[in-house]
Design a protein around this motif. Structure first.
Motif, PDB file in Angstrom:
ATOM      1  N   THR A  67     -21.160  60.423 -37.013  1.00 17.58           N
ATOM      2  CA  THR A  67     -21.065  59.306 -38.063  1.00 17.58           C
ATOM      3  C   THR A  67     -20.958  57.789 -37.384  1.00 17.58           C
ATOM      4  O   THR A  67     -20.690  58.180 -36.324  1.00 17.58           O
ATOM      5  N   VAL A  68     -21.141  56.984 -37.800  1.00 16.31           N
ATOM      6  CA  VAL A  68     -21.513  55.574 -37.113  1.00 16.31           C
ATOM      7  C   VAL A  68     -21.133  54.665 -38.353  1.00 16.31           C
ATOM      8  O   VAL A  68     -21.912  54.102 -39.171  1.00 16.31           O
ATOM      9  N   PRO A  69     -20.276  53.848 -37.728  1.00 12.84           N
ATOM     10  CA  PRO A  69     -19.344  53.391 -38.726  1.00 12.84           C
ATOM     11  C   PRO A  69     -20.200  51.324 -38.919  1.00 12.84           C
ATOM     12  O   PRO A  69     -20.950  51.451 -38.047  1.00 12.84           O
ATOM     13  N   THR A  70     -19.679  50.686 -40.101  1.00  9.73           N
ATOM     14  CA  THR A  70     -20.996  50.111 -40.135  1.00  9.73           C
ATOM     15  C   THR A  70     -21.004  48.960 -38.820  1.00  9.73           C
ATOM     16  O   THR A  70     -19.827  48.851 -38.387  1.00  9.73           O
ATOM     17  N   PRO A  71     -21.319  47.333 -38.997  1.00  7.96           N
ATOM     18  CA  PRO A  71     -21.150  46.333 -38.083  1.00  7.96           C
ATOM     19  C   PRO A  71     -20.300  45.688 -37.807  1.00  7.96           C
ATOM     20  O   PRO A  71     -19.276  45.276 -37.435  1.00  7.96           O
ATOM     21  N   GLU A  72     -19.658  45.838 -39.116  1.00 10.66           N
ATOM     22  CA  GLU A  72     -18.302  45.158 -39.641  1.00 10.66           C
ATOM     23  C   GLU A  72     -17.037  46.009 -38.861  1.00 10.66           C
ATOM     24  O   GLU A  72     -16.431  45.108 -38.521  1.00 10.66           O
ATOM     25  N   ILE A  73     -17.478  47.340 -39.360  1.00  8.86           N
ATOM     26  CA  ILE A  73     -15.957  47.907 -38.897  1.00  8.86           C
ATOM     27  C   ILE A  73     -16.442  47.746 -37.077  1.00  8.86           C
ATOM     28  O   ILE A  73     -15.179  48.243 -36.091  1.00  8.86           O
ATOM     29  N   GLN A  74     -17.089  48.072 -37.130  1.00  8.78           N
ATOM     30  CA  GLN A  74     -17.997  48.109 -34.972  1.00  8.78           C
ATOM     31  C   GLN A  74     -17.074  46.662 -34.954  1.00  8.78           C
ATOM     32  O   GLN A  74     -16.439  46.524 -33.497  1.00  8.78           O
TER      33      GLN A  74
END
Length: 201
Positions: free
Chosen positions: A22-29
């Protein structure tokens, strides 16, 4: 970074998925990555993170001297770092060599040779890297919150030695600075605070 030959895209709030990762959203990253930086540097730091197919891309342009790297979702545990922009040639070269499949020692040797020849431009002034790490279960990929994170600092001083700095070759006590890889292109001062019992190993 090795190319992923197969990936599964899953539609879910805030996530994409590649190679069952899973890859978090850009905002979460971005939120999680800048936690490695000093508080007054977080808002203006540039941030690199990952797309659903595993590519490293610029998620946010910066307005200050720091560049942050988001957690690599393919790696075990949580780890993010922020470093001075003058270290980018050194860091970028390492990423390129790693993508070619080079080993850690091969990457070190290549950058050492290139730095000595002048091909790889190392910073003329001391430059800092900050990193934060945590266990998998302490990183919430839906909110970007990191619990029990362990932060340490590194100050790069290329080709410095114990004699030129007065620093020991190993720490004399918890949290005390010491020099690692003295005389090499990546010579750096290590500053490791005492590790909390709950922090990742």
């Amino acid at each position: 970074m090795k190319k992923l030959f197969a990936f599964l895209l899953v539609t879910a709030p805030g996530f994409s998925c590649f190679a069952q990762t899973t890859v978090p959203t850009p905002e979460i990253q971005i939120k999680a990555a800048v936690m490695a930086a000093p508080a007054d540097k977080r808002e203006g730091a540039a941030v690199y993170g990952y797309t659903g197919d595993g590519n490293l891309v610029l998620l946010r342009k910066g307005t200050n001297e720091l560049i942050c790297l988001a957690d690599d979702p393919k790696q075990k545990g949580f780890s993010a770092s922020c470093y001075h922009k003058d270290l980018e040639p050194f860091m970028a070269r390492g990423r390129a060599l790693r993508k070619e499949g080079k080993s850690g020692q091969e990457i070190f040797d290549a950058r050492e040779q290139e730095a000595k020849s002048g091909k790889l431009k190392m910073p003329k002034n001391p430059t800092t890297l900050f990193s934060i790490s945590a266990n998998d279960e302490d990183f919430d990929k839906t909110t970007g919150e990191v619990k029990n994170g362990y932060i340490r600092s590194v100050v790069y001083i290329p080709f410095a030695t114990a004699e030129s700095t007065g620093l020991p070759l190993k720490p004399d006590g918890p949290g005390l600075p010491w020099i690692m890889d003295p005389g090499k292109h990546n010579a750096h001062i290590m500053i490791n605070p005492p590790r909390p019992a709950t922090a990742t190993k």
